[in-house]
Design a protein around this motif. Structure first.
Motif, PDB file in Angstrom:
ATOM      1  N   GLY A  15       0.816  -1.217   0.000  1.00 53.38           N
ATOM      2  CA  GLY A  15       0.000   0.000   0.000  1.00 53.38           C
ATOM      3  C   GLY A  15       0.844   1.260   0.000  1.00 53.38           C
ATOM      4  N   GLY A 150       8.759  -9.285   0.271  1.00 52.51           N
ATOM      5  CA  GLY A 150       7.646 -10.116  -0.223  1.00 52.51           C
ATOM      6  C   GLY A 150       6.819 -10.694   0.908  1.00 52.51           C
ATOM      7  N   ASN A 290       9.708  -7.642  -6.693  1.00 52.61           N
ATOM      8  CA  ASN A 290       8.472  -8.207  -6.119  1.00 52.61           C
ATOM      9  C   ASN A 290       7.468  -7.126  -5.759  1.00 52.61           C
TER      10      ASN A 290
END
Ligand SMILES: NC(=O)C1=CN([C@@H]2O[C@H](COP(=O)(O)OP(=O)(O)OC[C@H]3O[C@@H](n4cnc5c(N)ncnc54)[C@H](OP(=O)(O)O)[C@@H]3O)[C@@H](O)[C@H]2O)C=CC1
Ligand SMILES: CC(=O)N[C@@H](CCC(=O)OP(=O)(O)O)C(=O)O
Length: 309
Positions: A15, A150, A290
């Motif tokens: 986010g 990740g 990622n």
């Protein structure tokens, strides 16, 4: 008029990166919650219903809940979690994977962002299935290494805070050892494979970056396709776009080592076809961030398609 966007989970790893990418844009109005309110159901509901598009950067259950909270409001969604990636009512948000996919994303109400490992694996496998080179029942193996971001806030803390009770001391570790990683169904379905791939991911002591390896044997491919034909199929598939680069064969041949962090900080992906011509063996390698093409960069790419930016 500016599109109104709410990032549910804006204070998490994915986010925050999306917020950074959108912060300076004048064509987007960001709706935002204070970090202390990030789990306040009433405040989230209000913004999920007010937004033109909500980007979900939440665990799977919370992502499913967010869709329910906006029921009937007409909100469009981009879900970065695993919750909807094989759901037939959601459009898969990998614009380069399929002819016509960018248009489907642009018109969709519900878009599911691909997983990071899945982006590398599908990016290598789907074009070969579409070109008729890779039999759909090929016994695919996938080995990958990811940066520790990740694993989200929890793994970042475990890797970076060596005083934490649940710290991870290893410089590199393999996991998902029962071979049931959550990306496997998505990789199978979105590549068009009928046989379940053997997928072993691992994590290295670096924050961002990823290599996804898919070894293939010409003897088990249609027409015993050599590495040159595989490379040509990838080049044809990705021609005319700028996000996925297929590295030239001579450039791959001259490459001594591939740094797993080479794409960190970018929203692009590089695909290599490695091996020695005539040997009948090849290792396909996808290199990406990622959190870039593997998550936040892809989410912004999908958002741009959906708002016609
Ligand atoms: N990191 C990566 O490379 C990638 C991640 N993804 C996916 O994106 C999603 C987010 O992952 P990531 O950013 O890494 O995770 P993080 O743990 O870093 O962030 C998740 C955020 O969601 C918040 N949150 C958790 N549960 C709820 C809830 N019930 N209601 C509201 N907010 C909640 C968390 O708050 P709190 O701090 O309170 O827990 C946190 O701020 C996941 O589904 C992940 O699988 C996808 C591709 C790559
Ligand atoms: C290193 C690490 O832990 N990676 C995560 C996948 C990151 C990702 O792509 O997340 P989503 O599929 O949840 O969107 C994992 O293996 O679960």
């Amino acid at each position: 008029m500016a599109a109104t966007i709410f990032i549910d989970g804006e204070h998490g790893t994915t986010g925050l990166q999306i917020r950074d990418r959108l912060a300076a844009r004048s064509d987007i109005a960001l709706l935002s919650l204070a970090e202390a309110d990030r789990r306040d159901m009433d405040k989230r509901t209000a913004l999920l219903r007010e937004a033109d598009i909500a980007i979900l950067c939440l665990p799977d259950d919370a992502a499913r809940e967010a869709v329910r909270l906006a029921d009937g409001a007409g909100t469009r969604f981009i879900d970065a979690s695993t919750a909807h990636r094989t759901d037939p009512d959601w459009v898969y948000g990998f614009a380069e994977a399929e002819p016509g996919q960018a248009t489907r994303i642009a018109e969709a109400q519900f878009v599911s962002n691909p997983g990071c490992y899945s982006t590398g694996a599908i990016g290598l496998l789907r074009p070969l299935v579409l070109a008729g080179i890779l039999p759909v029942d090929y016994p695919v193996t996938i080995n990958a290494v990811s940066g520790y971001s990740g694993g989200g806030k929890q793994m970042i803390r475990q890797m970076e805070d060596q005083a934490a009770d649940d710290r991870i001391a290893a410089p590199f570790f393999a996991y998902a050892l029962p071979l049931r990683h959550k990306h496997v169904p998505e990789i199978m379905e979105r590549s068009g494979l009928t046989a379940r791939p053997v997928f072993t991911p691992s994590v290295g002591r670096f924050a961002q970056g990823m290599l996804v390896n898919v070894p293939l044997l010409s003897a088990h491919m249609n027409d015993h396709a050599p590495m040159e034909r595989v490379h040509e199929a990838l080049e044809n598939h990705y021609s005319g776009q700028t996000i996925v680069e297929v590295v030239e064969l001579d450039q791959s041949a001259a490459t001594v080592r591939i740094d797993a962090t080479e794409m960190a900080g970018t929203d692009r992906m590089k695909l290599y076809v490695c091996g020695t011509p005539g040997d009948g063996q090849m290792n396909l390698i996808a290199s990406l961030d990622n959190l870039g093409k593997g998550a936040s960069g892809a989410a912004v790419q999908n958002l741009d398609l959906m708002i016609g930016a």
